[in-house]
Design a protein around this motif. Sequence first.
Motif, PDB file in Angstrom:
ATOM      1  N   UNK A  44       0.511  -0.993   0.014  1.00 54.24           N
ATOM      2  CA  UNK A  44      -0.168  -0.081   0.132  1.00 54.24           C
ATOM      3  C   UNK A  44       0.812   1.277   0.180  1.00 54.24           C
ATOM      4  N   UNK A  45       2.017   1.779   0.927  1.00 48.84           N
ATOM      5  CA  UNK A  45       2.247   3.070   0.776  1.00 48.84           C
ATOM      6  C   UNK A  45       3.598   2.452  -0.299  1.00 48.84           C
ATOM      7  N   UNK A  46       4.193   1.780  -1.022  1.00 43.45           N
ATOM      8  CA  UNK A  46       4.397   1.755  -2.351  1.00 43.45           C
ATOM      9  C   UNK A  46       3.459   2.617  -3.368  1.00 43.45           C
ATOM     10  N   UNK A  47       2.211   1.986  -3.385  1.00 39.21           N
ATOM     11  CA  UNK A  47       1.157   2.258  -4.516  1.00 39.21           C
ATOM     12  C   UNK A  47       1.230   4.066  -4.165  1.00 39.21           C
ATOM     13  N   UNK A  48       0.805   4.020  -2.906  1.00 43.76           N
ATOM     14  CA  UNK A  48       0.734   5.717  -2.420  1.00 43.76           C
ATOM     15  C   UNK A  48       2.314   6.777  -2.893  1.00 43.76           C
ATOM     16  N   UNK A  49       2.947   5.876  -2.567  1.00 43.97           N
ATOM     17  CA  UNK A  49       4.517   7.013  -3.382  1.00 43.97           C
ATOM     18  C   UNK A  49       4.293   7.012  -4.931  1.00 43.97           C
ATOM     19  N   UNK A  50       4.372   5.844  -5.622  1.00 45.03           N
ATOM     20  CA  UNK A  50       3.921   5.660  -6.870  1.00 45.03           C
ATOM     21  C   UNK A  50       2.774   6.818  -7.268  1.00 45.03           C
ATOM     22  N   UNK A  51       2.144   6.708  -7.107  1.00 51.32           N
ATOM     23  CA  UNK A  51       1.258   7.854  -7.088  1.00 51.32           C
ATOM     24  C   UNK A  51       1.541   9.849  -7.056  1.00 51.32           C
ATOM     25  N   UNK A  52       1.379   9.453  -5.732  1.00 49.51           N
ATOM     26  CA  UNK A  52       1.972  11.407  -5.388  1.00 49.51           C
ATOM     27  C   UNK A  52       3.291  10.976  -6.489  1.00 49.51           C
ATOM     28  N   UNK A  53       3.686  10.520  -6.766  1.00 48.17           N
ATOM     29  CA  UNK A  53       5.219  10.892  -8.102  1.00 48.17           C
ATOM     30  C   UNK A  53       4.448  10.746  -9.981  1.00 48.17           C
ATOM     31  N   UNK A  54       3.335  10.616  -9.504  1.00 56.18           N
ATOM     32  CA  UNK A  54       2.763  11.073 -11.025  1.00 56.18           C
ATOM     33  C   UNK A  54       2.014   9.549 -11.835  1.00 56.18           C
ATOM     34  N   UNK A  55       2.643   8.563 -11.053  1.00 52.15           N
ATOM     35  CA  UNK A  55       1.794   7.165 -11.891  1.00 52.15           C
ATOM     36  C   UNK A  55       0.550   7.407 -11.985  1.00 52.15           C
ATOM     37  N   UNK A  56       0.129   6.168 -12.638  1.00 54.65           N
ATOM     38  CA  UNK A  56      -0.899   6.419 -13.272  1.00 54.65           C
ATOM     39  C   UNK A  56      -1.704   5.252 -13.153  1.00 54.65           C
ATOM     40  N   UNK A  57      -3.400   5.011 -12.002  1.00 52.46           N
ATOM     41  CA  UNK A  57      -3.843   3.702 -11.625  1.00 52.46           C
ATOM     42  C   UNK A  57      -3.415   2.696 -12.473  1.00 52.46           C
ATOM     43  N   UNK A  58      -3.598   3.268 -13.703  1.00 54.28           N
ATOM     44  CA  UNK A  58      -3.498   1.664 -15.044  1.00 54.28           C
ATOM     45  C   UNK A  58      -1.625   1.317 -14.964  1.00 54.28           C
ATOM     46  N   UNK A  59      -1.012   2.325 -15.022  1.00 50.87           N
ATOM     47  CA  UNK A  59       0.776   1.339 -14.767  1.00 50.87           C
ATOM     48  C   UNK A  59       0.940   1.003 -13.157  1.00 50.87           C
ATOM     49  N   UNK A  60       0.420   1.602 -12.299  1.00 48.16           N
ATOM     50  CA  UNK A  60       0.466   0.683 -10.964  1.00 48.16           C
ATOM     51  C   UNK A  60      -0.067  -1.036 -10.704  1.00 48.16           C
ATOM     52  N   UNK A  61      -0.921  -0.661 -11.812  1.00 51.88           N
ATOM     53  CA  UNK A  61      -2.193  -2.374 -11.997  1.00 51.88           C
ATOM     54  C   UNK A  61      -0.996  -3.262 -12.817  1.00 51.88           C
TER      55      UNK A  61
END
Length: 411
Positions: A304-321
């Motif tokens: 969850x923390x890594x997902x939050x950091x990636x989103x804060x850095x501008x990653x889209x939900x699609x990329x994280x998925x």
Amino acid sequence: MNYELFIAKRIIAGKKYKSSISSPIIKIAITAIALGIIIMLIAVATGSGLQYKIRDKMAGFKGHIQIVNFDANNSDVSVIPVEKNQDFYPKFKNISGIKNVQIFGNKAGILRTETDFEGIIFKGVSTDYNWTFFKEYLIAGKLPDFNKDRTTDVLLSETIMNRLQLKLNDTILATFIKTETSKLPSNSKYAISGIYNTGFLEFDKSMMIGDIREVQRLNKWSENEVGGFEVLLNNFNEIDAKGKEIYNATASTLNSKTILEMYPSIFEWIELFDNNVWVIIGIMIIIAGINMITALLVLILERVQMIGILKALGSSDTSIRKIFLYNASYLILKGLFWGNIIGLSIIGIQHYFKIITLNPETYYVSTMPVHISVGAIIALNMGTLLLCFLMLIIPSFIITKIEPSKSIKFA
């Protein structure tokens, strides 16, 4: 650069990944995939093996297609002879895919010893007979030689030999039923030159193979009269089409039937194996998919923390998925890898060592046959990978519910 794949690889290679809380669940998911593909491979191999072996044995005794006279008597005994001189014998000129055309003639009789007797069908064949089938199942002695003058050598099954307490090279007395031209039964003696055992008791318990000239003599036929013709095909899957072609290519006084038409109940029974295999495949894929969904959800919640950091850095939900789907695909491939190694090893062991046995009275074979093609292996693996991957797409949407501010704050 595919940074989603790069991050997924780093996660997989990381030490924390291997010793994390999710590690046991991941191992269970991989094991479920491996067990699933093992069971699917074995189900396909045994189902196909039984089908191939049973139909090959049927063709070995009866040919793929039989050409006989139109006759109300549908038994195995030749009643009305057929002229051997036919346009299609010894070879069909305008029909391809035919391996061999061979003559045969049958005669019902009884084998007798001092203490026992057995009813048999004496199948007479000639020099054009394809012995490939009986060579495979010959367990003692040799095949009769029809290139010399009329011979009294015959092949008998191990089943009949045991029932009558006979041995190789023994002489056996046979009594044959009377014909229209002979009011009295005929008695003849035959030398047992070879013993076979196909495990197909329906035929093993009654079939004696010998010289067609003996059958012609017993039936009072001329040299140009035979019981019929057996046609062997190169490809069993073409049997329906070739059956129609052969029927249209023969005279109106002759009838041709495929073994599917002669023994419909047996072939309807073995077709049921396909239904069982599909049910097993469906259940295994569902189980494997559910385990992978569980593993994916645990992986997401653990990161969850890594997902939050990636989103804060501008990653889209699609990329994280994509990162987690790459990760899950790796787990599926790992399970498929080990599943294929173990499953194909089990199939190979059964093929060469015949460990699993069956009741031939029920299954027409004494050991479990296995057969699987490269195409079937590829289809099972690709189908499992694709379906499991599709089942993971919807659960991966949980990533869209994770908010960067909360996930980073409470990590």
